[in-house]
Design a protein around this motif. Structure first.
Motif, PDB file in Angstrom:
ATOM      1  N   TRP A 158      37.506  86.113  10.300  1.00 47.62           N
ATOM      2  CA  TRP A 158      38.038  85.490  11.584  1.00 47.62           C
ATOM      3  C   TRP A 158      38.010  83.866  11.367  1.00 47.62           C
ATOM      4  N   THR A 159      36.668  83.377  11.064  1.00 49.15           N
ATOM      5  CA  THR A 159      36.252  82.057  11.000  1.00 49.15           C
ATOM      6  C   THR A 159      37.538  81.358   9.986  1.00 49.15           C
ATOM      7  N   ILE A 160      37.539  82.085   8.689  1.00 53.20           N
ATOM      8  CA  ILE A 160      38.467  81.436   7.755  1.00 53.20           C
ATOM      9  C   ILE A 160      40.012  81.358   8.248  1.00 53.20           C
ATOM     10  N   ALA A 161      40.461  82.301   8.934  1.00 54.13           N
ATOM     11  CA  ALA A 161      41.731  82.571   9.441  1.00 54.13           C
ATOM     12  C   ALA A 161      42.039  81.380  10.355  1.00 54.13           C
ATOM     13  N   ASP A 162      40.837  81.389  11.495  1.00 52.74           N
ATOM     14  CA  ASP A 162      40.934  80.335  12.357  1.00 52.74           C
ATOM     15  C   ASP A 162      40.979  78.874  11.878  1.00 52.74           C
ATOM     16  N   ILE A 163      40.196  78.614  10.737  1.00 50.05           N
ATOM     17  CA  ILE A 163      40.186  77.320   9.963  1.00 50.05           C
ATOM     18  C   ILE A 163      41.525  76.800   9.472  1.00 50.05           C
ATOM     19  N   LEU A 203      35.102  78.982   2.607  1.00 50.14           N
ATOM     20  CA  LEU A 203      35.089  78.773   3.929  1.00 50.14           C
ATOM     21  C   LEU A 203      34.486  77.259   3.872  1.00 50.14           C
ATOM     22  N   ARG A 204      33.676  77.024   2.923  1.00 57.97           N
ATOM     23  CA  ARG A 204      32.908  75.684   2.682  1.00 57.97           C
ATOM     24  C   ARG A 204      33.793  74.718   2.248  1.00 57.97           C
ATOM     25  N   GLU A 208      35.719  71.089   3.651  1.00 59.05           N
ATOM     26  CA  GLU A 208      35.393  70.033   2.948  1.00 59.05           C
ATOM     27  C   GLU A 208      33.704  69.780   2.653  1.00 59.05           C
ATOM     28  N   ARG A 209      33.032  71.001   2.574  1.00 58.43           N
ATOM     29  CA  ARG A 209      31.630  70.950   2.433  1.00 58.43           C
ATOM     30  C   ARG A 209      31.399  71.897   1.215  1.00 58.43           C
ATOM     31  N   LEU A 210      32.339  71.888   0.211  1.00 64.43           N
ATOM     32  CA  LEU A 210      31.869  72.779  -1.016  1.00 64.43           C
ATOM     33  C   LEU A 210      30.635  71.970  -1.819  1.00 64.43           C
TER      34      LEU A 210
END
Length: 240
Positions: A158-163, A203-204, A208-210
């Motif tokens: 859900w978080t990935i889809a929202d982002i 997700l990261r 932009e936090r890879l």
């Protein structure tokens, strides 16, 4: 000698036509089209293999000489008709955009349905309560672990889809990024499989936090995001 002058003029005209270049114009139309499609330079690189430094050089109007295979790649990624980039570069002609119906649209592997965020939050909370109730009961340990993993995967999806949707709409802010990172990653998300680990890294990357240790996977994630952008664009056109 007089008889040969028309022939000489024709030859000179052909040579001039072959050597005429309009790098500034090409750079302008490439940058405008890339931004119109919402493509990052990294996404262009992932899609057709053009180095971001090459794209920088083209868009800045400094590409006086361009490899033969570069212009067709620009046509492909920018959804122009064949020869458009070449015509812009050598003839100062505006690119011809490929009709939407002619562009094969990628099919989404995920069916997005409007599920309220609180439903995921309730699932995660339930998994936490089950963990507390189970305590150290070894008989329930596999069930608790399985439920936590499923809850974690649901929240992450859900978080990935929202982002993805916020990035596509241009509404993803720095404050939102920090909030999402804190809300999700403070839970020490699980990665029991390679696929789970990949989703966490994606997700990261979206935020932009890879981690630097995983930087070699940036191209893979850029390609995935490029495909998602095309899917979202196609969906928006259908729903208009």
């Amino acid at each position: 000698m007089w008889v040969q002058q028309p022939v000489l003029r024709a030859l000179l005209h052909r040579v001039e036509a072959m050597t005429t270049r309009h790098p500034e114009y090409l750079g302008q139309v490439v940058q405008a089209r890339r931004e119109e499609l919402g493509l990052s330079k990294q996404a262009v690189h992932a899609a057709v293999g053009l180095n971001p430094r090459t794209i920088d050089k083209i868009e800045s109007g400094q590409a006086g000489r361009i490899r033969n295979d570069t212009l067709p790649r620009l046509d492909t990624v920018l959804q122009w008709k064949d020869g458009s980039a070449l015509d812009a570069f050598t003839k100062h002609l505006p690119p011809r955009v490929t009709a939407a119906a002619d562009v094969p649209q990628p099919t989404s592997k995920v069916l997005y349905i409007p599920i309220p965020a609180n439903l995921f939050q309730d699932t995660v909370a339930m998994a936490q309560r089950v963990t507390e109730v189970a305590g150290d009961d070894e008989r329930l340990a596999p069930l608790v672990e399985g439920m936590n993993t499923i809850a974690d995967r649901m929240l992450r999806a859900w978080t990935i889809a929202d982002i993805e949707h916020q990035r596509f709409d241009g509404t993803l802010s720095a404050a939102t990024i920090e909030m999402l990172l804190g809300h999700y990653l403070r839970r020490a998300p699980q990665a029991p499989t390679a696929d789970d680990h990949t989703e966490l890294l994606y997700l990261r990357w979206l935020l932009e936090r890879l981690p630097e240790s995983e930087s070699e996977r940036a191209e893979e994630f850029a390609q995935r995001w490029s495909q998602m952008q095309q899917t979202l664009s196609a969906t928006r056109r259908i729903n208009r």
